[in-house]
Scaffold this active site. Sequence first.
Site, PDB file in Angstrom:
ATOM      1  CB  THR A  12      -2.353  -7.632  13.596  1.00 36.70           C
ATOM      2  OG1 THR A  12      -2.571  -7.438  15.113  1.00 36.70           O
ATOM      3  CG2 THR A  12      -3.235  -6.702  12.849  1.00 36.70           C
ATOM      4  CD  GLU A  21      -7.673  -9.333  11.947  1.00 38.60           C
ATOM      5  OE1 GLU A  21      -6.327  -9.280  12.315  1.00 38.60           O
ATOM      6  OE2 GLU A  21      -7.736  -9.169  10.740  1.00 38.60           O
ATOM      7  NE  ARG A  71     -10.045  -2.653   7.970  1.00 38.74           N
ATOM      8  CZ  ARG A  71      -9.028  -1.838   8.850  1.00 38.74           C
ATOM      9  NH1 ARG A  71      -9.444  -1.148   9.523  1.00 38.74           N
ATOM     10  NH2 ARG A  71      -7.805  -2.536   8.537  1.00 38.74           N
ATOM     11  CB  SER A 101      -8.736  -3.854  12.668  1.00 39.09           C
ATOM     12  OG  SER A 101      -8.710  -5.379  12.190  1.00 39.09           O
ATOM     13  NE  ARG A 120      -3.601  -2.300   2.386  1.00 38.51           N
ATOM     14  CZ  ARG A 120      -4.403  -2.704   3.135  1.00 38.51           C
ATOM     15  NH1 ARG A 120      -4.532  -1.812   3.983  1.00 38.51           N
ATOM     16  NH2 ARG A 120      -5.110  -3.720   3.060  1.00 38.51           N
ATOM     17  CB  SER A 153      -8.185  -1.806   3.039  1.00 38.63           C
ATOM     18  OG  SER A 153      -8.921  -2.350   4.004  1.00 38.63           O
ATOM     19  CG  HIS A 154      -8.787   0.954   6.652  1.00 40.35           C
ATOM     20  ND1 HIS A 154      -7.888  -0.252   6.194  1.00 40.35           N
ATOM     21  CD2 HIS A 154      -7.578   1.571   7.317  1.00 40.35           C
ATOM     22  CE1 HIS A 154      -6.744  -0.130   6.821  1.00 40.35           C
ATOM     23  NE2 HIS A 154      -6.723   0.837   7.546  1.00 40.35           N
ATOM     24  CE  LYS A 182     -10.352  -6.892   7.461  1.00 38.57           C
ATOM     25  NZ  LYS A 182      -9.139  -7.072   7.068  1.00 38.57           N
ATOM     26  CG  ASP A 221     -13.067  -1.926   4.467  1.00 39.86           C
ATOM     27  OD1 ASP A 221     -13.805  -2.901   3.940  1.00 39.86           O
ATOM     28  OD2 ASP A 221     -11.737  -2.403   4.800  1.00 39.86           O
TER      29      ASP A 221
HETATM   30  C1  G16 Z   1      -5.767  -5.717   7.205  1.00 39.85           C
HETATM   31  C2  G16 Z   1      -5.738  -7.015   7.513  1.00 39.85           C
HETATM   32  C3  G16 Z   1      -6.342  -7.114   8.887  1.00 39.85           C
HETATM   33  C4  G16 Z   1      -5.607  -6.523   9.970  1.00 39.85           C
HETATM   34  C5  G16 Z   1      -5.556  -4.974   9.536  1.00 39.85           C
HETATM   35  C6  G16 Z   1      -4.646  -4.497  10.391  1.00 39.85           C
HETATM   36  O1  G16 Z   1      -7.008  -5.017   7.180  1.00 39.85           O
HETATM   37  O2  G16 Z   1      -6.472  -7.513   6.332  1.00 39.85           O
HETATM   38  O3  G16 Z   1      -6.472  -8.793   8.972  1.00 39.85           O
HETATM   39  O4  G16 Z   1      -6.167  -6.514  11.244  1.00 39.85           O
HETATM   40  O5  G16 Z   1      -4.933  -4.993   8.286  1.00 39.85           O
HETATM   41  O6  G16 Z   1      -4.095  -3.253  10.263  1.00 39.85           O
HETATM   42  P1  G16 Z   1      -3.080  -2.563  10.775  1.00 39.85           P
HETATM   43  O7  G16 Z   1      -1.731  -3.337  10.451  1.00 39.85           O
HETATM   44  O8  G16 Z   1      -3.152  -0.989  10.390  1.00 39.85           O
HETATM   45  O9  G16 Z   1      -3.394  -2.374  12.225  1.00 39.85           O
HETATM   46  P2  G16 Z   1      -7.662  -4.377   5.779  1.00 39.85           P
HETATM   47  O10 G16 Z   1      -8.958  -3.966   6.047  1.00 39.85           O
HETATM   48  O11 G16 Z   1      -6.579  -3.131   5.656  1.00 39.85           O
HETATM   49  O12 G16 Z   1      -7.274  -5.349   4.634  1.00 39.85           O
END
Ligand code: G16
Length: 557
Positions: free
Chosen positions: A351, A370, A287, A372, A25, A114-115, A383, A282
């Site tokens: 995580t 999680e 999420r 998050s 990212r 993602s978010h 997820k 998200d």
């Molecule tokens: C991603 C992973 C999740 C994880 C999150 C943690 O979420 O898929 O399993 O819990 O990152 O993020 P950080 O390292 O910022 O705490 P996503 O939704 O961004 O793909």
Amino acid sequence: MTSLSIATVPTKPFDGQKPGTSGLRKSVQTFMQNNYSENFIQCIVNAAEDKTKLVVGGDGRYHNSHVVQTIIAICAANHVKHVIVGQNGILSTPAVSALIRKRQTNGGIILTASHNPGGPNGDFGIKFNTSNGGPAPESVTNQIYELTKSVTQYQIVKDLKVDVSKLGVQTFDVSGNQFTVEVVDPVDDYLQLMKEIFDFNAIKSYLSSSGLKILIDAMNGVMGPYVNRVLIQELGAPSDSAIRCESLEDFGGHHPDPNLTYAADLVKRLESGDYGFGAAFDGDGDRNMILGKNAFFVTPSDSLAVLADHLDCIPYFQKGGIKGFARSMPTAGAVDRVALKSNKEVFETPTGWKFFGNLMDAQRLSLCGEESFGTGSDHIREKDGLWAVLAWLSVLANTKKSVEEILVNHWNKFGRNFFTRYDYENCESNPSNEMMTELEKVLSAPDFVGKEFKSGAKEYTISVADNFSYKDPIDASLTTKQGIRIIFTDGSRIIYRLSGTGSSGATIRLYVDCYESESSSELRADAQQVLKPLIDIALRISKLKEYTGRDAPTVIT
Ligand code: G16
């Protein structure tokens, strides 16, 4: 059919193409550099053991449509025979995982940050999922990273023009070999899967007969079409039950992160008391945030535990049974108490959803989550935001209780795990890293365990202090340095971690939780008040303010 030729393009490595918690990212501007995406995609296909058939799609953020074409053109030049792509390059992350599994492909490439915000000044991301449908494990992402350090060329079919707006199969001749691209509806297969898991008739009749009003916020991300098809068309919710369903390249300028800060608009609407259930997703739809009437907030840790205790409401689990449960380490241990009562295994992983995949493949895990805002099951290997909403609607339809009543009953049965997370976003990297290094030194001092801390009327004694490591029970791989934990004798915890999903600088996450038993008179207390003494201690031990200059977090969950 004219034969298309393969070009070999010389390139040079870029620094820092190391995948984080979930994929690479970076800012859109970084990805727009000449050859930046091409390098990374070439390294993905080089690392993939078998790549005959791949799924490609993304959350539709700015730069998505360009990179989709690049991926297809690089696949065509690198012995991929068949690419399945979402119409217009769109697929939610759970939908990619579902397609990889259903169509038995060798994996997939997902375009999402993602978010993180989108648009020309926002973020972009590329993630590789393997043939089980889950995010590539670290052994694979490390290999991709190693390849990015020495890549000198990539192969591409420059003249390949695929119309990704047109559903169906398109066939091409690439240097005498057949290459096919199949454009699929982004929702069809996912909807089919949800119908196999849930009792759509039961949810539909509950929604129409109970008078429950729901409000679902797609946050202008990829979920708009999924919400419209599943909740409005199939389950008959009125069309005004969904907001921000138009998918926008910049998510309307918002942060597509379903938490109390970035989904404040939804929270405000729920506060009116007009709706009995609310949810947000998200940008890429994995999420979820769950709210009850008057914006009653269900922490993701509690959401996981409540679902664990109600899986018998869902046909998928009635048929397949319930294996174990799992949560990431910073997630509060509410689900552990359900596991104990129901005599199931429970796993504590680092995580990152990628750590659940092995356990699911080994039939040891049915439901996980999680803090998050991630919840999901072994129906896929990501997820799944909409799955969580359908699971909650199944619980509501079955119990005929409100969200708040369900939570209060849960606390009365199992006790309550109070949880909060403070995020300090966009801190400078060096002082943040120094803070973590210093913390490690502090906690490795011989007299740290046993030390007492006072805050207000509360007193805590440290019983464990470490940097969390995890040995995968299936393949015995070891993952170290996954978050600094301070655990007190009463089970309360303070955890410090640097985020692995940001695109620049550092985000410090501070997680704090404690437990009140079912007989406590504090079960309905305000979490921030209950946890304040621990937060004060956490800030004192880490000297977070001194290192970052921050008086307050950016986001409180
Ligand atoms: C991603 C992973 C999740 C994880 C999150 C943690 O979420 O898929 O399993 O819990 O990152 O993020 P950080 O390292 O910022 O705490 P996503 O939704 O961004 O793909």
